[in-house]
Design a protein around this motif. Structure first.
Motif, PDB file in Angstrom:
ATOM      1  N   PRO A   1       0.798  -1.225   0.000  1.00 59.66           N
ATOM      2  CA  PRO A   1       0.000   0.000   0.000  1.00 59.66           C
ATOM      3  C   PRO A   1       0.836   1.283   0.000  1.00 59.66           C
ATOM      4  O   PRO A   1       0.507   2.227  -0.710  1.00 59.66           O
ATOM      5  N   GLU A   2       1.912   1.279   0.782  1.00 64.97           N
ATOM      6  CA  GLU A   2       2.767   2.481   0.801  1.00 64.97           C
ATOM      7  C   GLU A   2       3.271   2.812  -0.603  1.00 64.97           C
ATOM      8  O   GLU A   2       3.285   3.967  -1.018  1.00 64.97           O
ATOM      9  N   GLU A   3       3.659   1.759  -1.305  1.00 64.42           N
ATOM     10  CA  GLU A   3       4.228   1.953  -2.633  1.00 64.42           C
ATOM     11  C   GLU A   3       3.150   2.436  -3.610  1.00 64.42           C
ATOM     12  O   GLU A   3       3.397   3.315  -4.443  1.00 64.42           O
ATOM     13  N   VAL A   4       1.959   1.871  -3.469  1.00 69.55           N
ATOM     14  CA  VAL A   4       0.843   2.294  -4.329  1.00 69.55           C
ATOM     15  C   VAL A   4       0.535   3.759  -4.085  1.00 69.55           C
ATOM     16  O   VAL A   4       0.356   4.558  -5.012  1.00 69.55           O
ATOM     17  N   LYS A   5       0.493   4.124  -2.820  1.00 72.30           N
ATOM     18  CA  LYS A   5       0.233   5.519  -2.480  1.00 72.30           C
ATOM     19  C   LYS A   5       1.290   6.431  -3.123  1.00 72.30           C
ATOM     20  O   LYS A   5       0.957   7.420  -3.765  1.00 72.30           O
ATOM     21  N   ALA A   6       2.540   6.037  -2.966  1.00 71.34           N
ATOM     22  CA  ALA A   6       3.631   6.849  -3.514  1.00 71.34           C
ATOM     23  C   ALA A   6       3.498   6.972  -5.035  1.00 71.34           C
ATOM     24  O   ALA A   6       3.686   8.049  -5.612  1.00 71.34           O
ATOM     25  N   ARG A   7       3.112   5.865  -5.661  1.00 73.51           N
ATOM     26  CA  ARG A   7       2.989   5.859  -7.114  1.00 73.51           C
ATOM     27  C   ARG A   7       1.870   6.818  -7.563  1.00 73.51           C
ATOM     28  O   ARG A   7       2.017   7.563  -8.524  1.00 73.51           O
ATOM     29  N   ILE A   8       0.759   6.789  -6.836  1.00 74.05           N
ATOM     30  CA  ILE A   8      -0.372   7.659  -7.195  1.00 74.05           C
ATOM     31  C   ILE A   8      -0.019   9.125  -6.941  1.00 74.05           C
ATOM     32  O   ILE A   8      -0.220   9.994  -7.788  1.00 74.05           O
ATOM     33  N   MET A   9       0.588   9.396  -5.798  1.00 71.26           N
ATOM     34  CA  MET A   9       0.920  10.776  -5.456  1.00 71.26           C
ATOM     35  C   MET A   9       1.947  11.371  -6.434  1.00 71.26           C
ATOM     36  O   MET A   9       1.928  12.552  -6.742  1.00 71.26           O
ATOM     37  N   ALA A  10       2.835  10.502  -6.924  1.00 73.87           N
ATOM     38  CA  ALA A  10       3.889  10.966  -7.834  1.00 73.87           C
ATOM     39  C   ALA A  10       3.317  11.533  -9.124  1.00 73.87           C
ATOM     40  O   ALA A  10       3.970  12.316  -9.824  1.00 73.87           O
ATOM     41  N   LYS A  11       2.082  11.142  -9.448  1.00 74.93           N
ATOM     42  CA  LYS A  11       1.472  11.632 -10.688  1.00 74.93           C
ATOM     43  C   LYS A  11       0.836  13.009 -10.533  1.00 74.93           C
ATOM     44  O   LYS A  11       0.451  13.645 -11.508  1.00 74.93           O
ATOM     45  N   TYR A  12       0.663  13.438  -9.309  1.00 77.85           N
ATOM     46  CA  TYR A  12       0.000  14.736  -9.084  1.00 77.85           C
ATOM     47  C   TYR A  12       1.012  15.868  -9.051  1.00 77.85           C
ATOM     48  O   TYR A  12       2.162  15.668  -8.642  1.00 77.85           O
ATOM     49  N   PRO A  13       0.567  17.087  -9.392  1.00 71.41           N
ATOM     50  CA  PRO A  13       1.422  18.250  -9.137  1.00 71.41           C
ATOM     51  C   PRO A  13       1.692  18.323  -7.626  1.00 71.41           C
ATOM     52  O   PRO A  13       0.837  17.903  -6.841  1.00 71.41           O
ATOM     53  N   PRO A  14       2.873  18.846  -7.227  1.00 66.62           N
ATOM     54  CA  PRO A  14       3.285  18.783  -5.816  1.00 66.62           C
ATOM     55  C   PRO A  14       2.229  19.284  -4.818  1.00 66.62           C
ATOM     56  O   PRO A  14       2.016  18.668  -3.791  1.00 66.62           O
ATOM     57  N   LYS A  15       1.558  20.390  -5.165  1.00 69.11           N
ATOM     58  CA  LYS A  15       0.580  20.951  -4.221  1.00 69.11           C
ATOM     59  C   LYS A  15      -0.591  19.999  -4.018  1.00 69.11           C
ATOM     60  O   LYS A  15      -1.083  19.809  -2.911  1.00 69.11           O
ATOM     61  N   VAL A  16      -1.049  19.412  -5.116  1.00 65.63           N
ATOM     62  CA  VAL A  16      -2.165  18.457  -5.043  1.00 65.63           C
ATOM     63  C   VAL A  16      -1.719  17.216  -4.275  1.00 65.63           C
ATOM     64  O   VAL A  16      -2.442  16.707  -3.419  1.00 65.63           O
ATOM     65  N   ALA A  17      -0.519  16.752  -4.560  1.00 65.08           N
ATOM     66  CA  ALA A  17      -0.001  15.555  -3.891  1.00 65.08           C
ATOM     67  C   ALA A  17       0.065  15.782  -2.382  1.00 65.08           C
ATOM     68  O   ALA A  17      -0.292  14.905  -1.592  1.00 65.08           O
ATOM     69  N   ARG A  18       0.488  16.986  -1.994  1.00 65.04           N
ATOM     70  CA  ARG A  18       0.588  17.285  -0.564  1.00 65.04           C
ATOM     71  C   ARG A  18      -0.783  17.177   0.093  1.00 65.04           C
ATOM     72  O   ARG A  18      -0.953  16.614   1.149  1.00 65.04           O
ATOM     73  N   LYS A  19      -1.784  17.731  -0.596  1.00 72.21           N
ATOM     74  CA  LYS A  19      -3.144  17.704  -0.035  1.00 72.21           C
ATOM     75  C   LYS A  19      -3.707  16.279  -0.035  1.00 72.21           C
ATOM     76  O   LYS A  19      -4.222  15.799   0.971  1.00 72.21           O
ATOM     77  N   ARG A  20      -3.589  15.595  -1.173  1.00 76.47           N
ATOM     78  CA  ARG A  20      -4.159  14.246  -1.266  1.00 76.47           C
ATOM     79  C   ARG A  20      -3.451  13.259  -0.335  1.00 76.47           C
ATOM     80  O   ARG A  20      -4.075  12.336   0.156  1.00 76.47           O
ATOM     81  N   SER A  21      -2.163  13.454  -0.105  1.00 79.19           N
ATOM     82  CA  SER A  21      -1.508  12.434   0.746  1.00 79.19           C
ATOM     83  C   SER A  21      -2.044  12.461   2.167  1.00 79.19           C
ATOM     84  O   SER A  21      -2.014  11.449   2.840  1.00 79.19           O
ATOM     85  N   LYS A  22      -2.560  13.607   2.594  1.00 77.56           N
ATOM     86  CA  LYS A  22      -3.147  13.656   3.942  1.00 77.56           C
ATOM     87  C   LYS A  22      -4.532  13.016   3.965  1.00 77.56           C
ATOM     88  O   LYS A  22      -5.118  12.809   5.014  1.00 77.56           O
ATOM     89  N   GLN A  23      -5.079  12.777   2.790  1.00 82.46           N
ATOM     90  CA  GLN A  23      -6.403  12.134   2.706  1.00 82.46           C
ATOM     91  C   GLN A  23      -6.291  10.670   2.273  1.00 82.46           C
ATOM     92  O   GLN A  23      -7.295  10.012   2.050  1.00 82.46           O
ATOM     93  N   PHE A  24      -5.069  10.217   2.106  1.00 88.87           N
ATOM     94  CA  PHE A  24      -4.808   8.851   1.661  1.00 88.87           C
ATOM     95  C   PHE A  24      -3.901   8.248   2.720  1.00 88.87           C
ATOM     96  O   PHE A  24      -2.704   8.526   2.751  1.00 88.87           O
ATOM     97  N   VAL A  25      -4.482   7.454   3.611  1.00 91.22           N
ATOM     98  CA  VAL A  25      -3.766   7.050   4.817  1.00 91.22           C
ATOM     99  C   VAL A  25      -3.672   5.533   4.885  1.00 91.22           C
ATOM    100  O   VAL A  25      -4.618   4.828   4.550  1.00 91.22           O
ATOM    101  N   ILE A  26      -2.516   5.040   5.278  1.00 91.50           N
ATOM    102  CA  ILE A  26      -2.378   3.598   5.490  1.00 91.50           C
ATOM    103  C   ILE A  26      -2.694   3.341   6.966  1.00 91.50           C
ATOM    104  O   ILE A  26      -2.024   3.873   7.855  1.00 91.50           O
ATOM    105  N   ASN A  27      -3.695   2.515   7.190  1.00 92.68           N
ATOM    106  CA  ASN A  27      -4.190   2.350   8.556  1.00 92.68           C
ATOM    107  C   ASN A  27      -3.178   1.650   9.460  1.00 92.68           C
ATOM    108  O   ASN A  27      -2.442   0.762   9.025  1.00 92.68           O
ATOM    109  N   LYS A  28      -3.162   2.074  10.715  1.00 91.90           N
ATOM    110  CA  LYS A  28      -2.348   1.404  11.725  1.00 91.90           C
ATOM    111  C   LYS A  28      -2.996   1.704  13.072  1.00 91.90           C
ATOM    112  O   LYS A  28      -3.136   2.855  13.454  1.00 91.90           O
ATOM    113  N   VAL A  29      -3.446   0.647  13.727  1.00 90.18           N
ATOM    114  CA  VAL A  29      -4.143   0.859  15.001  1.00 90.18           C
ATOM    115  C   VAL A  29      -3.178   0.635  16.155  1.00 90.18           C
ATOM    116  O   VAL A  29      -2.605  -0.443  16.311  1.00 90.18           O
ATOM    117  N   GLY A  30      -2.989   1.673  16.958  1.00 93.27           N
ATOM    118  CA  GLY A  30      -2.085   1.573  18.105  1.00 93.27           C
ATOM    119  C   GLY A  30      -2.725   0.808  19.260  1.00 93.27           C
ATOM    120  O   GLY A  30      -3.924   0.527  19.242  1.00 93.27           O
TER     121      GLY A  30
END
Ligand code: CFM
Ligand code: HCA
Length: 535
Positions: A1-30
């Motif tokens: 999943p981390e790699e998929v996220k990185a791959r998707i974000m890499a296609k966006y312009p930097p500003k969009v990627a910054r915003k979308r990455s905060k809305q695209f989260v890999i779950n981890k329950v503490g």
């Protein structure tokens, strides 16, 4: 999943990627149940094709649309009224109230034209209210503002006040212009405020029933509320009001007399529960009737709240009576559904609730997200104090509610509440979707069309759950799509009988290979193929 996220974000312009990455989260329950922070309830990036609807849809379509005996007039161009005309499949039973009024099958609109846009639409609105009154003699009329109404400045509230005075029935308006807020969610809030201001508390009669509850945030899509009512009846639980599946205005007016509010969809209706508690002392709990286990758990929670042995025993009896049929259906289907992988992207609550049913089928949720849920719907209400209120949210009125000097009546004593809480009972709480999802699951807010395509190409899930706008593109990838909004014209899926329906439906969908065999037009004719600029 981390790699998929990185791959998707890499296609966006930097500003969009910054915003979308905060809305695209890999779950981890503490250990403490805490999950990563997700950004939600924020504007969609212009140019990204999202799934969301508008504020008017949330107010008129979602919260008030299912109430059968209010005439809901859409003040605006005809498209808004037409598009929200029963498309949500909220059912109702007019015979359950004496006058049998049901206006849901009609589409009421002022049908604004250029002339009203230029010279103002208040006159036409008055005429529409008068005409609706003359023809139907309803108990109440509600007016819903669409985008142009706010832009040209029609004062729907003063028109409503004037017509209320003139006609002597309850008439109230909503400033729920489509552009208010960032999604439907703003419309829910506006609707909750309006019902609370204009309807709740108008009738103090305490009706019959020993265990009197309201069911909040259940809209009777595909008959879900009918199944839940069937179960309540069987248990001897009295439903005073439902917000707003199979509901009537009189039930809202009387709903503050109930002794407990049970919330299904936290996103759309938590405001009513909060306000009712502050003003009238009615406590609230979160319930979920999607999934047989969840249904049993919710019934037990209601019985535990009332604490009467008679009800506790009855609830156990009903569960024992209903479960064998559900379990048999599940056992029959499960060898074929076990291990299948689903993705769910819907609204503000079902992406969470339906994971229950998939769990019962032994299916795995690879990825899920809301269109317009807030952080509390993802991470739980514990994050409420940390949520930053931005300008878009500040735009929506927050009512100041106080204890009603005469009618405030705390339904349970502080001692009893503490006793329940000490035994693990939760009041006023919702833990959200993420703590219940496995580590590594992708939680994605406000998913876009392009991201949908990417997820499907990379993961090839066995089932994708979303809405009508997503359905056909997903099917063209060869993947079946289950609409979790309209239920694809099936249902009910709530309660015990609903679970059985759902098991059969999902078995059929994940085990039929029909979409795989289908060739999209561009697979047959390459000249029709297109690529996204960023593909
Ligand atoms: Fe609540 Fe709903 Fe939903 Fe919703 Fe909706 Fe709906 Fe939905 Mo469509 S109230 S948040 S605004 S459960 S209409 S009945 S299906 S998006 S997940
Ligand atoms: C809405 C209503 C909707 C749309 C469903 C869909 C519904 O958001 O205005 O996109 O298929 O449930 O009818 O959510």
């Amino acid at each position: 999943p981390e790699e998929v996220k990185a791959r998707i974000m890499a296609k966006y312009p930097p500003k969009v990627a910054r915003k979308r990455s905060k809305q695209f989260v890999i779950n981890k329950v503490g250990e403490d149940g805490k999950t990563p922070v997700i950004n939600a309830n924020v504007r969609t990036v212009p140019g990204l094709m999202g799934q969301r609807g508008c504020c008017y849809a949330g107010c008129k379509g979602v919260v008030l649309g299912p109430t059968r005996d209010i005439i809901n007039i859409t003040h605006g161009p005809i498209g808004c009224g037409f598009y929200s005309w029963l498309t949500r499949r909220n059912q109702t039973d007019p015979e359950s109230t004496p006058d049998g009024h049901n206006f849901m099958t009609y589409c009421f609109s002022t049908d604004m034209q250029d002339e009203e846009i230029i010279f103002g639409g208040e006159k036409k609105l008055k005429q529409a209210i008068q005409e609706a009154y003359d023809n139907f003699k309803p108990k109440a009329i509600a007016v819903f503002s669409t985008c142009p109404v706010g832009l040209i400045g029609d004062d729907v509230h003063s028109v409503c006040r004037e017509m209320k005075e003139k006609l002597g029935i309850n008439i109230f308006g909503f400033s729920c212009e489509g552009y208010k807020g960032v999604s439907q969610s703003a419309g829910h809030h506006i609707a909750n405020n309006g019902i609370f201001k204009h309807v709740v508390g108008l009738d103090d009669t305490i009706k019959e029933g020993k265990y009197r509850i309201n069911l909040l945030g259940e809209y009777n899509i595909g008959g879900d509320a009918f199944e839940i009512e069937r179960i309540f009846d069987k248990c001897g639980i009295t439903q005073v009001a439902a917000y707003s599946g199979n509901s009537s205005i009189d039930a809202f007016a009387n709903s503050h007399t109930a002794d407990l509010n049970c919330i299904m969809c936290h996103r759309s209706i938590n405001y009513v529960a909060e306000m009712m508690e502050t003003k009238f002392g009615v406590p609230w709990i979160k319930v979920n009737f999607i999934g047989a286990e969840a249904t049993a758990k919710s019934l037990r929670k209601i019985a535990q709240y009332f604490g009467e042995q008679e009800l506790i025993d009855k609830v156990e009896e009903v569960i024992a009576e209903e479960l064998p049929e559900v379990e048999a259906a599940c056992a029959e289907v499960r060898p074929r559904t076990e291990g299948k992988r689903a993705m769910l992207f819907v609204g503000g609550s079902r992406a969470h609730h339906y994971q229950e049913l998939f769990g019962e089928l032994g299916m795995k949720t690879l990825s899920a997200g809301y269109e317009f849920g807030h952080r509390d719907d993802y991470e739980g209400r514990k994050v409420l104090p940390d949520i930053k209120v931005d300008a878009d949210s500040r735009n929506i009125e927050e009512l100041t509610i106080e204890k009603d000097p005469e009618r405030f009546n705390p339904r349970i004593s502080e001692e009893r509440k503490a006793e329940l809480e000490n035994s693990g009972f939760e009041f006023n709480d919702y833990d959200g979707m993420m703590p219940e999802m496995p580590d590594g699951a992708m939680v994605i807010d406000d998913l876009s069309q392009w991201e949908t395509d990417q997820l499907i190409k990379i993961f090839k899930p066995d089932l994708f759950c979303a809405g009508i706008k997503e359905k056909y593109t997903v099917q063209k990838h060869g993947i079946p799509l289950k609409q979790l909004h309209s239920y694809d014209y099936g249902g009910p899926y709530a309660g015990f009988k609903g679970a059985i329906n759902f098991y059969h439906e999902i078995d059929r969908m994940v085990n039929s290979r029909v979409w795989e065999y289908m060739k999209a037009p561009w697979d047959k004719n390459p000249e029709l193929a297109a690529t996204y600029a960023c593909d």
